[in-house]
Design a protein around this motif. Structure first.
Motif, mmCIF file in Angstrom:
data_model
loop_
_atom_site.group_PDB
_atom_site.id
_atom_site.type_symbol
_atom_site.label_atom_id
_atom_site.label_comp_id
_atom_site.label_asym_id
_atom_site.label_seq_id
_atom_site.Cartn_x
_atom_site.Cartn_y
_atom_site.Cartn_z
ATOM 1 N N THR A 1 0.821 -1.206 0.000
ATOM 2 C CA THR A 1 0.000 0.000 0.000
ATOM 3 C C THR A 1 0.860 1.262 0.000
ATOM 4 O O THR A 1 0.630 2.184 -0.767
ATOM 5 C CB THR A 1 -0.910 0.016 1.246
ATOM 6 N N ARG B 1 3.031 2.039 -3.397
ATOM 7 C CA ARG B 1 2.383 2.113 -4.705
ATOM 8 C C ARG B 1 3.048 3.122 -5.622
ATOM 9 O O ARG B 1 3.311 2.831 -6.778
ATOM 10 C CB ARG B 1 0.906 2.491 -4.532
ATOM 11 N N LEU B 2 3.290 4.310 -5.136
ATOM 12 C CA LEU B 2 3.877 5.337 -5.995
ATOM 13 C C LEU B 2 5.384 5.176 -6.122
ATOM 14 O O LEU B 2 5.946 5.406 -7.187
ATOM 15 C CB LEU B 2 3.557 6.729 -5.450
ATOM 16 N N TYR C 1 5.956 7.991 -11.834
ATOM 17 C CA TYR C 1 5.951 8.906 -10.686
ATOM 18 C C TYR C 1 7.308 9.574 -10.516
ATOM 19 O O TYR C 1 7.401 10.795 -10.350
ATOM 20 C CB TYR C 1 5.577 8.118 -9.428
ATOM 21 N N ARG D 1 8.191 12.046 -13.318
ATOM 22 C CA ARG D 1 7.544 13.343 -13.134
ATOM 23 C C ARG D 1 8.290 14.176 -12.090
ATOM 24 O O ARG D 1 8.562 15.359 -12.313
ATOM 25 C CB ARG D 1 6.097 13.158 -12.694
ATOM 26 N N ARG D 2 8.615 13.555 -10.976
ATOM 27 C CA ARG D 2 9.311 14.304 -9.933
ATOM 28 C C ARG D 2 10.688 14.747 -10.408
ATOM 29 O O ARG D 2 11.117 15.871 -10.122
ATOM 30 C CB ARG D 2 9.429 13.463 -8.664
ATOM 31 N N MET E 1 -2.137 12.204 -11.529
ATOM 32 C CA MET E 1 -2.188 12.934 -10.267
ATOM 33 C C MET E 1 -3.334 12.442 -9.386
ATOM 34 O O MET E 1 -3.156 12.309 -8.166
ATOM 35 C CB MET E 1 -2.323 14.435 -10.539
ATOM 36 N N TYR F 1 -4.654 9.495 -9.394
ATOM 37 C CA TYR F 1 -4.219 8.195 -8.868
ATOM 38 C C TYR F 1 -3.227 8.402 -7.726
ATOM 39 O O TYR F 1 -3.304 7.721 -6.699
ATOM 40 C CB TYR F 1 -3.582 7.355 -9.978
ATOM 41 N N GLY F 2 -2.316 9.346 -7.912
ATOM 42 C CA GLY F 2 -1.344 9.627 -6.870
ATOM 43 C C GLY F 2 -2.004 10.058 -5.569
ATOM 44 O O GLY F 2 -1.571 9.660 -4.482
ATOM 45 N N ALA G 1 -3.603 6.968 -3.968
ATOM 46 C CA ALA G 1 -2.587 6.084 -3.391
ATOM 47 C C ALA G 1 -1.984 6.691 -2.136
ATOM 48 O O ALA G 1 -1.706 5.986 -1.161
ATOM 49 C CB ALA G 1 -1.496 5.809 -4.433
ATOM 50 N N ALA H 1 -4.392 6.512 0.733
ATOM 51 C CA ALA H 1 -4.413 5.142 1.258
ATOM 52 C C ALA H 1 -3.169 4.858 2.103
ATOM 53 O O ALA H 1 -3.241 4.157 3.112
ATOM 54 C CB ALA H 1 -4.505 4.145 0.106
ATOM 55 N N LEU I 1 3.100 14.808 -2.229
ATOM 56 C CA LEU I 1 3.069 14.724 -3.684
ATOM 57 C C LEU I 1 3.764 15.915 -4.351
ATOM 58 O O LEU I 1 3.803 16.008 -5.575
ATOM 59 C CB LEU I 1 1.617 14.641 -4.175
#
Lengths: 153, 153
Positions: free
Chosen positions: A4, A7-8, A14, A17-18, B39, B41-42, B45, B48, B62
DNA sequence: TATTGTTATACTCTATAACTATA
DNA sequence: TATAGTTATAGAGTATAACAATA
């Protein structure tokens, strides 16, 4: 810990992008005085690298839309960094051509761009940066198809 | 000669941007039916992964602005994927909390996200993808420039 | 009829500053 | 006085479609 939370952190997208945000930020820090954004620098560099190409070719090389390229070229032309030169044989085509000022700015900006790269990638060694670059090039696929180019990764 | 033509191809920032665009495109292809952007989805996640965190914490995790997070949370709440639950002791803080629908969508979307990763990274072997991920994590790990510090233009 | 560039337009994403309600 | 969230707004950045000039 569990899936959990990761995930990212497990996603290439991800982190790409960062990483790009970091790269953009470092670029802005050093190149804001020049008035160049990454995209404007990309246009200047591509125009320099592909003399004789029309706007559509420049746009395609950068993965941009032709109508987007119009605005970018407008900005650069308005600042005297390039001129639209009508193509010799096809009068529909305008060939962006760097002025002396544009070439000078490109030469001025390029070491700053490299400095910004070293800044945002400081956590990586030179070898790691080279490795990262190699992997990203492969990810891009065959990069930009150049007339008469050779390789296929 | 080479320095002119390779100006962009030698830049991490350039390839990070292209890689991210590819990742975004692959994500859209598979996740468009779900109505999730990368985003969104991010956010799902991260909500969660960090139960009890307020919107500001989610935003910081994020790299987004708090006011941007408001709109993202608005969208997800409007679709019934999460609820704003007032913090137990600090009534200023609203704690985004997944609904059953939100959790179900997250569980549904996650394998699709991984499939999109495998699609856009197909040019790389599993080992190369792992190596790329490691390098990108290291890149992210270094001091992250604050969101507001970047855009001063 | 197709193509190059252009224009007008709209849409997405994001950040800044002022505001509210709590603390 | 400070903080969490919100609102209104504005600025990039980009894409779509219609149009003019040219092929």
């Amino acid at each position: 810990m569990s899936s959990t939370e990761d995930r990212l952190d497990d996603l290439l997208g991800y982190h790409l992008r960062r990483g790009q945000l970091r790269a953009f930020g470092a670029f802005a820090e050093l190149l804001a005085p020049s008035g160049l954004t990454p995209m404007l620098y990309g246009v200047l560099a591509t125009v320099a690298a592909r003399p004789g190409d029309g706007q559509r070719d420049i746009a395609a090389a950068l993965g941009a839309d032709p109508s987007t390229m119009v605005r970018l070229i407008d900005q650069l032309e308005g600042r005297g960094l390039l001129r639209r030169v009508t193509h010799t044989t096809d009068r529909r085509t305008s060939v962006p051509t760097l002025t002396a000022e544009g070439r000078a700015l490109l030469e001025h900006a390029t070491p700053l761009v490299h400095a910004s790269e070293e800044r945002f990638a400081a956590a990586l060694s030179a070898a790691e940066r080279a490795q990262l670059l190699r992997l990203l090039r492969r990810l891009d696929g065959a990069a930009v198809p150049e007339p008469g180019a050779l390789s296929s990764g």
